[in-house]
Design a protein around this motif. Sequence first.
Motif: not given
Length: 161
Positions: A94-102
């Motif tokens: 989830q943290e990785r996807l949040a960074k990727e999303n930003s």
Amino acid sequence: MNRTITRYGGVSALFLALLLLSLLGSPAKAEAGAYGSIKSFFQLPGKVDELQENYQKIQEQYQDTREELESTRQQAEESALKAQQTADQLLLEQERLAKENSTLAEQNRLLSQELQELQDTNELRKKTNRRLRIALYTGAGLLAAVFFSGRFTRLVLRRRR
């Protein structure tokens, strides 16, 4: 004095008679009780063996239940550990996807900005081309008008002469 002896003698004789009756009156009970006691005494080893067998069965059931409980506890611990690991992995994902999303949102913003600039540039080029066409058509029309007006003027002047 004689009377006191007979008086006490009668009481003691009565007491003696009751004692003898109580002892002699209960031999059947004593024999039945003795037989039952002897019988139950000889049956005790069988009862002890039966009690030992029951105790062993209960002990085995207890051990089986205890092993099953320990197995269930270990499975529960393993499941809890797997669940914790999965939760940790999902949190990292989830943290990785949040960074990727930003990052993708920033790229999207930059691309939208570039697209807007390209659209503005294209609109400006279209306006410039339109003005240039209008100027060229106007210039060509004026040249044609000058040419035709010169010819028309010559034609008019030749007819007057």
